[in-house]
Design an enzyme around this catalytic site. Structure first.
Site, PDB file in Angstrom:
ATOM      1  N   CYS A 172      46.916   2.348 -93.459  1.00 16.99           N
ATOM      2  CA  CYS A 172      47.253   2.591 -92.042  1.00 16.99           C
ATOM      3  C   CYS A 172      47.577   1.296 -91.331  1.00 16.99           C
ATOM      4  O   CYS A 172      48.479   1.238 -90.504  1.00 16.99           O
ATOM      5  CB  CYS A 172      46.108   3.318 -91.347  1.00 16.99           C
ATOM      6  N   GLU A 202      41.802   8.111 -85.192  1.00 21.38           N
ATOM      7  CA  GLU A 202      42.319   6.955 -85.946  1.00 21.38           C
ATOM      8  C   GLU A 202      43.549   7.456 -86.696  1.00 21.38           C
ATOM      9  O   GLU A 202      43.426   8.114 -87.719  1.00 21.38           O
ATOM     10  CB  GLU A 202      41.262   6.454 -86.944  1.00 21.38           C
TER      11      GLU A 202
HETATM   12  P1  NAD Z   1      46.592  14.056 -92.782  1.00 22.69           P
HETATM   13  O1  NAD Z   1      46.740  14.037 -91.314  1.00 22.69           O
HETATM   14  O2  NAD Z   1      47.553  14.808 -93.592  1.00 22.69           O
HETATM   15  O3  NAD Z   1      45.151  14.593 -93.198  1.00 22.69           O
HETATM   16  C1  NAD Z   1      43.964  14.012 -92.729  1.00 22.69           C
HETATM   17  C2  NAD Z   1      42.836  15.030 -92.800  1.00 22.69           C
HETATM   18  O4  NAD Z   1      43.072  16.057 -91.838  1.00 22.69           O
HETATM   19  C3  NAD Z   1      42.706  15.729 -94.144  1.00 22.69           C
HETATM   20  O5  NAD Z   1      41.338  15.853 -94.463  1.00 22.69           O
HETATM   21  C4  NAD Z   1      43.324  17.097 -93.874  1.00 22.69           C
HETATM   22  O6  NAD Z   1      42.847  18.123 -94.710  1.00 22.69           O
HETATM   23  C5  NAD Z   1      42.903  17.332 -92.442  1.00 22.69           C
HETATM   24  N1  NAD Z   1      43.718  18.309 -91.712  1.00 22.69           N
HETATM   25  C6  NAD Z   1      44.986  18.708 -91.966  1.00 22.69           C
HETATM   26  N2  NAD Z   1      45.380  19.623 -91.063  1.00 22.69           N
HETATM   27  C7  NAD Z   1      44.334  19.805 -90.216  1.00 22.69           C
HETATM   28  C8  NAD Z   1      44.133  20.605 -89.070  1.00 22.69           C
HETATM   29  N3  NAD Z   1      45.094  21.416 -88.607  1.00 22.69           N
HETATM   30  N4  NAD Z   1      42.947  20.543 -88.438  1.00 22.69           N
HETATM   31  C9  NAD Z   1      41.988  19.704 -88.877  1.00 22.69           C
HETATM   32  N5  NAD Z   1      42.115  18.926 -89.965  1.00 22.69           N
HETATM   33  C10 NAD Z   1      43.278  18.966 -90.630  1.00 22.69           C
HETATM   34  O7  NAD Z   1      46.556  12.510 -93.206  1.00 22.69           O
HETATM   35  P2  NAD Z   1      46.514  11.911 -94.671  1.00 22.69           P
HETATM   36  O8  NAD Z   1      47.847  12.069 -95.300  1.00 22.69           O
HETATM   37  O9  NAD Z   1      45.311  12.387 -95.387  1.00 22.69           O
HETATM   38  O10 NAD Z   1      46.252  10.365 -94.361  1.00 22.69           O
HETATM   39  C11 NAD Z   1      47.273   9.439 -94.158  1.00 22.69           C
HETATM   40  C12 NAD Z   1      47.404   9.134 -92.684  1.00 22.69           C
HETATM   41  O11 NAD Z   1      46.169   8.649 -92.202  1.00 22.69           O
HETATM   42  C13 NAD Z   1      48.407   8.056 -92.396  1.00 22.69           C
HETATM   43  O12 NAD Z   1      49.136   8.411 -91.257  1.00 22.69           O
HETATM   44  C14 NAD Z   1      47.534   6.849 -92.121  1.00 22.69           C
HETATM   45  O13 NAD Z   1      48.132   5.868 -91.313  1.00 22.69           O
HETATM   46  C15 NAD Z   1      46.382   7.480 -91.445  1.00 22.69           C
HETATM   47  N6  NAD Z   1      45.201   6.618 -91.512  1.00 22.69           N
HETATM   48  C16 NAD Z   1      44.741   6.061 -90.367  1.00 22.69           C
HETATM   49  C17 NAD Z   1      43.647   5.211 -90.414  1.00 22.69           C
HETATM   50  C18 NAD Z   1      43.103   4.563 -89.173  1.00 22.69           C
HETATM   51  O14 NAD Z   1      41.997   4.076 -89.224  1.00 22.69           O
HETATM   52  N7  NAD Z   1      43.823   4.564 -88.059  1.00 22.69           N
HETATM   53  C19 NAD Z   1      43.019   4.949 -91.633  1.00 22.69           C
HETATM   54  C20 NAD Z   1      43.525   5.547 -92.779  1.00 22.69           C
HETATM   55  C21 NAD Z   1      44.611   6.391 -92.696  1.00 22.69           C
END
Ligand code: NAD
Length: 497
Positions: A279, A245
């Protein structure tokens, strides 16, 4: 906390992840950081707990999941206030988030048995002497990696599907909202104290990476597209399946027969709720020429009334402020006009509502996720041009259409997983509808029947119920029997004269 600490930016000190409010810098709480060994240990505990959790059956799990749902309702204010303290989110936004989480938990708990439980399937010609049986079996342990923008409902979507299906869960909350994540696990343990069915592991991205490599049966990731690719690469090492997602750049289309006032109200809320950090937030509007002027005026009038620090909370992730400013500046430099706000709207930790028009399609404000309370409005000839422009993006998460006669037809043509007609974001409120994107927004689905099946493997079983009259699956079939099979095939499936 260190002297150079930026409010809202998580820091690790002495093995603790310290979480602070983005507006005030006040500590929201601290949680222990997990290393790789701790992640593996949590997954092992979860695997042992899975046998017990599966043994409860659908009804036993349903009772417990519904109790947790009721706990969330009873403590809705406490959770919304905690989210406000940690992420800066206005309390009312937090309450709406809990409401959506409750809906998904309730639906998954009540429907898992019907959707995933054992059922007979109709037999088919070639093996008519066997009955067919289908059921969906859990993976064992599901790893859930969450973002900060909706720290309650985004993990609870996959958690409810995974738990209802019979898996246990290890959650890695965002480092920006670990305290909310821990609250979810702690309250679940109040309802299910016997075994660690829902655990958390805390830390930065490396902890998420460790979870992907820890032996979990599936990973449900919610976050940015860039991180999604890293998660997939880590999961690929052991062929661990993933549901992704990711981000979005959702569009709203206003057709000529739209209720313009309602479209403006929905556009402002869809773009600016949660300070635009959504998102499925509306980032672009394509309005057809006959309604364009009225729509722009109505949006500006409504958006101008929103106050930072009230309806518009702080930007949770401090470094996002630079991205929002860059997008606005790029849009203006390329010929766009700010009819409300502008680059000066970015005043850390807040961004006041910004509405931009005449923004070229190649600017970052039109192509990349801005994640702030900004909205672009573009005039288009007709709905066809609106659809073509709305779809001209690598993302494809949600979307919205305002109109009457052709609204559903337009919704079908939008390249996205969900579309709200005469509303925005409404699909999140229905636990029986699947949620997920296409393209750079990800794949797989949470919520609804598809969301339950995402957390289980289809298991097919055939059972002999009679001797074979037309034996197909044996070397002992005779040429005459093969002839009879061909005859039966011709009779049933051959072209009719
Ligand atoms: P992010 O990708 O920076 O982080 C998301 C999670 O991934 C965090 O818990 C982070 O610690 C972890 N992470 C980071 N690097 C990683 C790695 N190498 N391996 C595994 N995990 C890792 O995203 P964010 O800034 O927390 O969230 C915002 C983003 O999420 C936006 O792009 C938003 O659109 C998206 N989002 C999507 C949905 C959906 O349902 N499609 C819902 C909410 C947010």
């Amino acid at each position: 906390m260190t002297a150079t600490h930026v409010p809202g930016t998580p820091v690790i000190e002495d093995g603790w992840l310290i979480s602070t409010n983005p507006a005030t810098g006040d500590e929201a709480g601290r949680v222990p950081v997990a290393d790789e060994k701790a992640v593996v240990a949590a997954v092992e505990r979860a695997r042992a707990a899975a046998a017990w959790w599966q043994g409860l059956g659908y009804d036993g799990r349903k009772t417990r999941l519904l109790r947790w749902r009721s706990l969330l309702v009873e403590r809705i204010q406490e959770l919304a206030e905690l989210t406000h303290r940690e992420a800066g989110k206005p309390v009312t936004d937090g309450i709406m988030e809990v409401a959506a989480a409750v809906e998904h938990l309730d639906w998954a708990a009540r429907n898992a048995k019907r959707v995933l439980g054992p059922r007979r399937v109709r037999t088919r010609l070639l093996v008519a002497e066997h009955s067919g049986h289908l059921e969906y079996q859990p993976f064992g342990v599901v790893g859930v990696i969450g973002p900060w923008n909706y720290p309650i409902v985004t993990p609870i979507g996959p958690i409810s599907g995974a738990l209802a299906a019979g898996n246990t869960v290890v959650l890695k909350p965002s480092e920006y909202t670990p305290v909310v994540g821990q609250w979810l696990a702690d309250t679940f343990a109040e309802i299910v104290p016997e075994h660690p069915v829902l655990q958390t592991v805390h830390g930065f991205g490396d902890v998420g990476g460790a979870l992907c490599r820890s032996g979990v049966g599936k990973v449900a990731f919610t976050g940015s597209t860039a991180t999604a690719k890293k998660v997939m690469a880590a999961c690929a090492e052991n062929l661990v399946p993933v549901v992704i997602e990711a981000g979005g750049k959702d569009a709203l289309i206003v057709d000529e027969d739209a209720d313009v006032a309602a479209a403006a109200e929905a556009a402002v809320w869809g773009a600016m709720t949660n300070a635009g950090q959504t998102c499925i937030g509306i980032e672009r509007v394509y309005a057809v020429a006959p309604v364009y002027d009225r729509f722009v005026n109505a949006v500006v009038e409504k958006a101008a009334k929103l106050r930072t620090g009230e309806e518009i909370g702080p930007i949770t992730m401090p470094r996002q402020l630079d991205i929002i400013r860059d997008h606005i500046e790029d849009a203006l430099a390329k010929g766009g006009t700010a009819v409300l706000g502008g680059a000066s709207a970015v005043q850390a930790p807040y961004v006041s509502p910004t509405v931009l028009v005449d923004v070229p399609e190649d600017s970052s404000e039109m192509r990349e996720e801005t994640f702030g309370p900004t909205l672009t409005i573009t005039k288009v000839r007709d709905a066809d041009e609106a659809v073509q422009k709305a779809n001209d993006t690598a993302y494809g998460l949600g979307g919205s259409v305002f109109g009457k006669k052709n609204a559903i037809r337009i919704a079908r043509r939008m390249r996205s997983g969900m579309v709200a007609v005469n509303g925005t974001l409404t699909f999140v409120g229905m636990g029986n509808l699947p949620f997920g994107g296409v393209g750079e927004s990800g794949f797989g689905r949470i919520h609804g029947e598809d969301g339950l099946r995402e957390f289980a493997r289809a298991k097919a079983i055939t059972v002999r119920r009679a001797r074979s009259l037309l034996p197909a699956t044996t070397f002992e079939r005779t040429p005459a029997q093969v002839g009879q099979i061909v005859k039966a095939l011709r009779l049933l499936y051959g072209r009719k004269p």
